[in-house]
Design an enzyme around this catalytic site. Structure first.
Site, PDB file in Angstrom:
ATOM      1  N   ASP A  61       0.860  -1.184   0.000  1.00 32.47           N
ATOM      2  CA  ASP A  61       0.000   0.000   0.000  1.00 32.47           C
ATOM      3  C   ASP A  61       0.897   1.235   0.000  1.00 32.47           C
ATOM      4  O   ASP A  61       1.899   1.277   0.719  1.00 32.47           O
ATOM      5  CB  ASP A  61      -0.900  -0.016   1.233  1.00 32.47           C
ATOM      6  CG  ASP A  61      -2.027   0.986   1.148  1.00 32.47           C
ATOM      7  OD1 ASP A  61      -1.734   2.207   1.097  1.00 32.47           O
ATOM      8  OD2 ASP A  61      -3.198   0.570   1.137  1.00 32.47           O
ATOM      9  N   ILE A  62       0.547   2.240  -0.801  1.00 35.33           N
ATOM     10  CA  ILE A  62       1.376   3.448  -0.866  1.00 35.33           C
ATOM     11  C   ILE A  62       1.161   4.358   0.346  1.00 35.33           C
ATOM     12  O   ILE A  62       1.929   5.293   0.561  1.00 35.33           O
ATOM     13  CB  ILE A  62       1.150   4.239  -2.176  1.00 35.33           C
ATOM     14  CG1 ILE A  62      -0.291   4.705  -2.305  1.00 35.33           C
ATOM     15  CG2 ILE A  62       1.590   3.423  -3.390  1.00 35.33           C
ATOM     16  CD1 ILE A  62      -0.512   5.706  -3.428  1.00 35.33           C
ATOM     17  N   ASN A  94     -12.885  -3.391   2.658  1.00 34.46           N
ATOM     18  CA  ASN A  94     -13.783  -2.242   2.751  1.00 34.46           C
ATOM     19  C   ASN A  94     -14.738  -2.311   1.564  1.00 34.46           C
ATOM     20  O   ASN A  94     -14.305  -2.484   0.429  1.00 34.46           O
ATOM     21  CB  ASN A  94     -12.997  -0.936   2.701  1.00 34.46           C
ATOM     22  CG  ASN A  94     -12.070  -0.778   3.888  1.00 34.46           C
ATOM     23  OD1 ASN A  94     -12.392  -1.211   4.982  1.00 34.46           O
ATOM     24  ND2 ASN A  94     -10.915  -0.183   3.666  1.00 34.46           N
ATOM     25  N   GLN A 129     -13.921   2.541   1.265  1.00 34.52           N
ATOM     26  CA  GLN A 129     -13.404   2.052  -0.006  1.00 34.52           C
ATOM     27  C   GLN A 129     -13.205   3.237  -0.945  1.00 34.52           C
ATOM     28  O   GLN A 129     -14.124   4.039  -1.144  1.00 34.52           O
ATOM     29  CB  GLN A 129     -14.359   1.032  -0.641  1.00 34.52           C
ATOM     30  CG  GLN A 129     -13.787   0.412  -1.900  1.00 34.52           C
ATOM     31  CD  GLN A 129     -14.712  -0.630  -2.542  1.00 34.52           C
ATOM     32  OE1 GLN A 129     -15.855  -0.792  -2.141  1.00 34.52           O
ATOM     33  NE2 GLN A 129     -14.192  -1.320  -3.530  1.00 34.52           N
ATOM     34  N   HIS A 149     -10.540  -5.719  -3.227  1.00 33.78           N
ATOM     35  CA  HIS A 149      -9.193  -5.891  -2.702  1.00 33.78           C
ATOM     36  C   HIS A 149      -9.235  -6.107  -1.201  1.00 33.78           C
ATOM     37  O   HIS A 149     -10.136  -5.648  -0.513  1.00 33.78           O
ATOM     38  CB  HIS A 149      -8.292  -4.694  -3.034  1.00 33.78           C
ATOM     39  CG  HIS A 149      -8.768  -3.377  -2.503  1.00 33.78           C
ATOM     40  ND1 HIS A 149      -9.811  -2.683  -3.077  1.00 33.78           N
ATOM     41  CD2 HIS A 149      -8.347  -2.634  -1.453  1.00 33.78           C
ATOM     42  CE1 HIS A 149     -10.000  -1.550  -2.401  1.00 33.78           C
ATOM     43  NE2 HIS A 149      -9.129  -1.498  -1.402  1.00 33.78           N
ATOM     44  N   HIS A 184      -6.983  -5.755   2.362  1.00 36.79           N
ATOM     45  CA  HIS A 184      -5.849  -5.135   3.035  1.00 36.79           C
ATOM     46  C   HIS A 184      -5.309  -6.165   4.028  1.00 36.79           C
ATOM     47  O   HIS A 184      -6.068  -6.667   4.858  1.00 36.79           O
ATOM     48  CB  HIS A 184      -6.282  -3.899   3.828  1.00 36.79           C
ATOM     49  CG  HIS A 184      -6.790  -2.778   3.003  1.00 36.79           C
ATOM     50  ND1 HIS A 184      -6.033  -1.672   2.712  1.00 36.79           N
ATOM     51  CD2 HIS A 184      -7.999  -2.582   2.407  1.00 36.79           C
ATOM     52  CE1 HIS A 184      -6.748  -0.840   1.976  1.00 36.79           C
ATOM     53  NE2 HIS A 184      -7.940  -1.372   1.778  1.00 36.79           N
TER      54      HIS A 184
END
Length: 119
Positions: free
Chosen positions: A35-36, A92, A99, A105, A107
């Site tokens: 994750d960025i 989410n 989201q 996706h 996490h």
């Protein structure tokens, strides 16, 4: 059409390599990348290669790929060495749940205490 790549989807572009990401694991049906904006020392996103807007629609249409996401999450947890200390898998669904990218996706979060409830 559901399942087909979407030209305007950030995660579809990560899957195809059009948008760079720090990949940590790939399978035939999933791609995992960092994750960025990490919320924990280990924060990896696991996405299906097929496009569905959220986890619920993915599970309804392609339950095996939804299961593949969970398998991949466990493999990433082991690879990242958080499987022994504990980790969280979060999906989410919808803007009210936070989201922001409408491609299903998960996490994977770990590497610090994850008390419940989150927040």
């Amino acid at each position: 059409m559901a399942g087909e790549p979407q030209a305007d989807c950030l995660f579809c572009k990560v899957v195809t390599g059009e948008v760079p990401a720090t990949l940590v694991r790939e399978t035939e049906t999933t791609v995992a990348f960092r994750d960025i904006n990490p919320q924990a020392p280990t924060h990896v996103l696991i996405v299906p290669r097929v496009h569905y807007p959220d986890a619920a629609s993915l599970a309804a249409a392609e339950p095996q790929i939804a299961a593949d996401l969970l398998v991949a999450a466990g493999e990433v947890a082991a690879q990242e060495k958080v499987d022994g200390t504990g980790f969280r898998i979060v999906f989410n669904t919808g803007t009210g749940a936070g989201q922001t990218v409408f491609h299903a996706h998960a996490h994977l979060l770990g590497g610090r205490g994850l008390n419940w409830p989150p927040g």
